[in-house]
Design an enzyme around this catalytic site. Structure first.
Site, mmCIF file in Angstrom:
data_model
loop_
_atom_site.group_PDB
_atom_site.id
_atom_site.type_symbol
_atom_site.label_atom_id
_atom_site.label_comp_id
_atom_site.label_asym_id
_atom_site.label_seq_id
_atom_site.Cartn_x
_atom_site.Cartn_y
_atom_site.Cartn_z
ATOM 1 N N ARG A 33 0.791 -1.222 0.000
ATOM 2 C CA ARG A 33 0.000 0.000 0.000
ATOM 3 C C ARG A 33 0.820 1.266 0.000
ATOM 4 N NH1 ARG A 33 -4.938 -0.672 2.969
ATOM 5 N NH2 ARG A 33 -5.858 -2.339 1.778
ATOM 6 N N HIS A 118 2.858 -17.753 -0.157
ATOM 7 C CA HIS A 118 3.115 -17.152 -1.475
ATOM 8 C C HIS A 118 4.517 -17.445 -1.995
ATOM 9 C CE1 HIS A 118 -0.318 -14.044 -0.697
ATOM 10 N NE2 HIS A 118 -0.758 -15.255 -0.916
ATOM 11 N N CYS A 126 12.137 -24.638 -11.535
ATOM 12 C CA CYS A 126 11.616 -25.010 -12.852
ATOM 13 C C CYS A 126 10.156 -25.396 -12.693
ATOM 14 C CB CYS A 126 12.411 -26.188 -13.413
ATOM 15 S SG CYS A 126 11.682 -26.838 -14.933
ATOM 16 N N CYS A 153 15.523 -24.133 -17.871
ATOM 17 C CA CYS A 153 15.989 -25.075 -16.841
ATOM 18 C C CYS A 153 17.236 -25.814 -17.313
ATOM 19 C CB CYS A 153 14.883 -26.068 -16.515
ATOM 20 S SG CYS A 153 15.387 -27.343 -15.355
ATOM 21 N N SER A 195 -3.196 -6.498 5.674
ATOM 22 C CA SER A 195 -4.487 -5.825 5.521
ATOM 23 C C SER A 195 -5.611 -6.856 5.493
ATOM 24 C CB SER A 195 -4.486 -4.994 4.245
ATOM 25 O OG SER A 195 -4.166 -5.812 3.142
ATOM 26 N N ILE A 237 4.573 -2.590 14.620
ATOM 27 C CA ILE A 237 4.838 -4.003 14.907
ATOM 28 C C ILE A 237 6.106 -4.215 15.740
ATOM 29 C CG2 ILE A 237 5.439 -6.198 13.804
ATOM 30 C CD1 ILE A 237 3.638 -5.069 11.402
HETATM 31 P P1 NAD Z 1 -0.662 -5.222 2.590
HETATM 32 O O1 NAD Z 1 0.388 -4.364 1.972
HETATM 33 O O2 NAD Z 1 -1.972 -5.339 1.921
HETATM 34 O O3 NAD Z 1 -0.921 -4.786 4.099
HETATM 35 C C1 NAD Z 1 0.135 -4.481 4.967
HETATM 36 C C2 NAD Z 1 -0.463 -3.849 6.211
HETATM 37 O O4 NAD Z 1 0.583 -3.656 7.168
HETATM 38 C C3 NAD Z 1 -1.106 -2.491 5.956
HETATM 39 O O5 NAD Z 1 -2.418 -2.500 6.475
HETATM 40 C C4 NAD Z 1 -0.186 -1.504 6.724
HETATM 41 O O6 NAD Z 1 -0.914 -0.450 7.326
HETATM 42 C C5 NAD Z 1 0.431 -2.380 7.773
HETATM 43 N N1 NAD Z 1 1.776 -1.971 8.195
HETATM 44 C C6 NAD Z 1 2.841 -1.695 7.400
HETATM 45 N N2 NAD Z 1 3.945 -1.463 8.145
HETATM 46 C C7 NAD Z 1 3.554 -1.575 9.452
HETATM 47 C C8 NAD Z 1 4.235 -1.443 10.689
HETATM 48 N N3 NAD Z 1 5.547 -1.177 10.748
HETATM 49 N N4 NAD Z 1 3.518 -1.619 11.826
HETATM 50 C C9 NAD Z 1 2.190 -1.894 11.788
HETATM 51 N N5 NAD Z 1 1.503 -2.037 10.644
HETATM 52 C C10 NAD Z 1 2.172 -1.888 9.489
HETATM 53 O O7 NAD Z 1 0.069 -6.614 2.800
HETATM 54 P P2 NAD Z 1 -0.474 -8.100 2.715
HETATM 55 O O8 NAD Z 1 -1.773 -8.196 3.417
HETATM 56 O O9 NAD Z 1 0.645 -8.948 3.180
HETATM 57 O O10 NAD Z 1 -0.689 -8.325 1.163
HETATM 58 C C11 NAD Z 1 0.315 -8.008 0.233
HETATM 59 C C12 NAD Z 1 0.767 -9.204 -0.613
HETATM 60 O O11 NAD Z 1 1.901 -8.818 -1.376
HETATM 61 C C13 NAD Z 1 1.232 -10.358 0.238
HETATM 62 O O12 NAD Z 1 0.394 -11.417 -0.004
HETATM 63 C C14 NAD Z 1 2.661 -10.671 -0.187
HETATM 64 O O13 NAD Z 1 2.723 -11.894 -0.875
HETATM 65 C C15 NAD Z 1 3.056 -9.614 -1.173
HETATM 66 N N6 NAD Z 1 4.146 -8.750 -0.645
HETATM 67 C C16 NAD Z 1 5.188 -9.320 0.032
HETATM 68 C C17 NAD Z 1 6.185 -8.519 0.592
HETATM 69 C C18 NAD Z 1 7.319 -9.168 1.350
HETATM 70 O O14 NAD Z 1 7.647 -10.331 1.099
HETATM 71 N N7 NAD Z 1 7.950 -8.467 2.311
HETATM 72 C C19 NAD Z 1 6.109 -7.132 0.458
HETATM 73 C C20 NAD Z 1 5.025 -6.580 -0.278
HETATM 74 C C21 NAD Z 1 4.053 -7.409 -0.814
HETATM 75 ZN ZN ZN Z 2 13.306 -28.481 -15.301
#
Ligand code: NAD
Ligand code: ZN
Length: 249
Positions: A33, A118, A126, A153, A195, A237
């Site tokens: 976001r 994920h 592969c 691959c 989220s 967090i």
């Molecule tokens: P999202 O981005 O939809 O939601 C993240 C939430 O965390 C938000 O509501 C935000 O307000 C909150 N947030 C961010 N930093 C924070 C903090 N320091 N303290 C408290 N709250 C905090 O994320 P989602 O629900 O995980 O969905 C995104 C998808 O995209 C995931 O399924 C993932 O596979 C992928 N993704 C992965 C990564 C990664 O591997 N680090 C990063 C971005 C997206």
């Molecule tokens: Zn292969």
């Protein structure tokens, strides 16, 4: 530190932690976001398009390596370390994560306690034979070919893809089963930094609650399932988790 959360963790026998992109923002990896975040700048490449066209695969690898330059050096933050502490104490049985960044593993948690819904972006696989490929080798082959063709691959010549689950790609069955089993066996479920808008991930906290576990949500802003939770902490967090386990953030 939130007294109720500490008391509930003390009382619990089997805690499941569920993490989303918010878990890793304090490590410098943007969530979905945040404006300008690596994921929000471009339309995602659908799995079907990746399969159907070499041009899309080339584009996917180009983006992947560009993102890795930005976030490849990310390290576990105080929140990851606090969770690793709770796992080491035997309090947390499993960490179910939507993240692909490998930071829970890097924080010292054994791989068999981490369920990646994920996939994992730190290596490639592969799609035909499952052979694991290291990104350095893929990148070397990609650069050697002037970034004009997607490396195949080494073992079977099949299509190689980062070991993540793309939009349009089926959820991994084994991980889904393990996540469900862990969810059904916990007495406290803590959803952190997600989220909770994306199914099926958002289903696990609700399943835990319906099964009688306490449900706690830790997220900076409201989530779609706050109403189902026993406790919602709208806070940072790293601060909450390091306070919980008594580590300095
Ligand atoms: P999202 O981005 O939809 O939601 C993240 C939430 O965390 C938000 O509501 C935000 O307000 C909150 N947030 C961010 N930093 C924070 C903090 N320091 N303290 C408290 N709250 C905090 O994320 P989602 O629900 O995980 O969905 C995104 C998808 O995209 C995931 O399924 C993932 O596979 C992928 N993704 C992965 C990564 C990664 O591997 N680090 C990063 C971005 C997206
Ligand atoms: Zn292969």
């Amino acid at each position: 530190m939130e007294v109720t959360l500490r008391q509930w963790v003390d009382e619990a026998e089997r805690v499941v932690v569920f993490t989303g992109a918010g878990m890793s923002t304090e490590s410098g990896i943007p969530d979905f976001r945040s404006p300008g975040g690596v994921w929000s700048r471009m339309q995602p490449i659908m799995f079907q398009d990746f399969l159907a066209s070499e041009e899309m695969r080339v584009e996917a690898w180009r983006r992947k390596f560009a993102v890795d330059v930005e976030i490849g050096g990310a390290q576990p933050n105080s929140g990851h370390k606090a969770i690793a502490h709770l796992v080491a104490q035997g309090k947390v049985t499993h960490v179910i994560t939507q993240n692909i960044d490998n930071l829970h593993q890097q924080s010292g948690i054994e791989a068999d306690k981490i369920i990646e819904l994920h996939g994992n972006g730190t290596y490639a696989k592969c799609l035909d034979c499952g052979f694991r490929h290291e990104l350095e080798q893929i990148k070397a082959a990609f650069v050697a070919g002037d970034e004009k063709s997607a490396p195949g691959c080494q073992s079977c010549g099949g299509i190689v893809k980062s070991a993540t689950i793309s939009f349009g790609q089926a959820m991994p069955e084994d991980e889904m089963r393990r996540a469900e089993a862990a969810t059904l066996s916990c007495d406290l479920f803590i959803a952190i930094g997600s989220s909770l808008q994306v199914m099926p991930a958002a289903g696990f906290p609700v399943l835990a609650r319906h099964n009688g576990a306490r449900l706690v949500i830790i997220n900076r802003e409201p989530t779609d399932i706050d109403k189902a939770a026993d406790l919602v902490l709208n806070a940072e967090i790293g601060a909450v988790l390091s306070g919980l386990v008594g580590l300095n953030s």
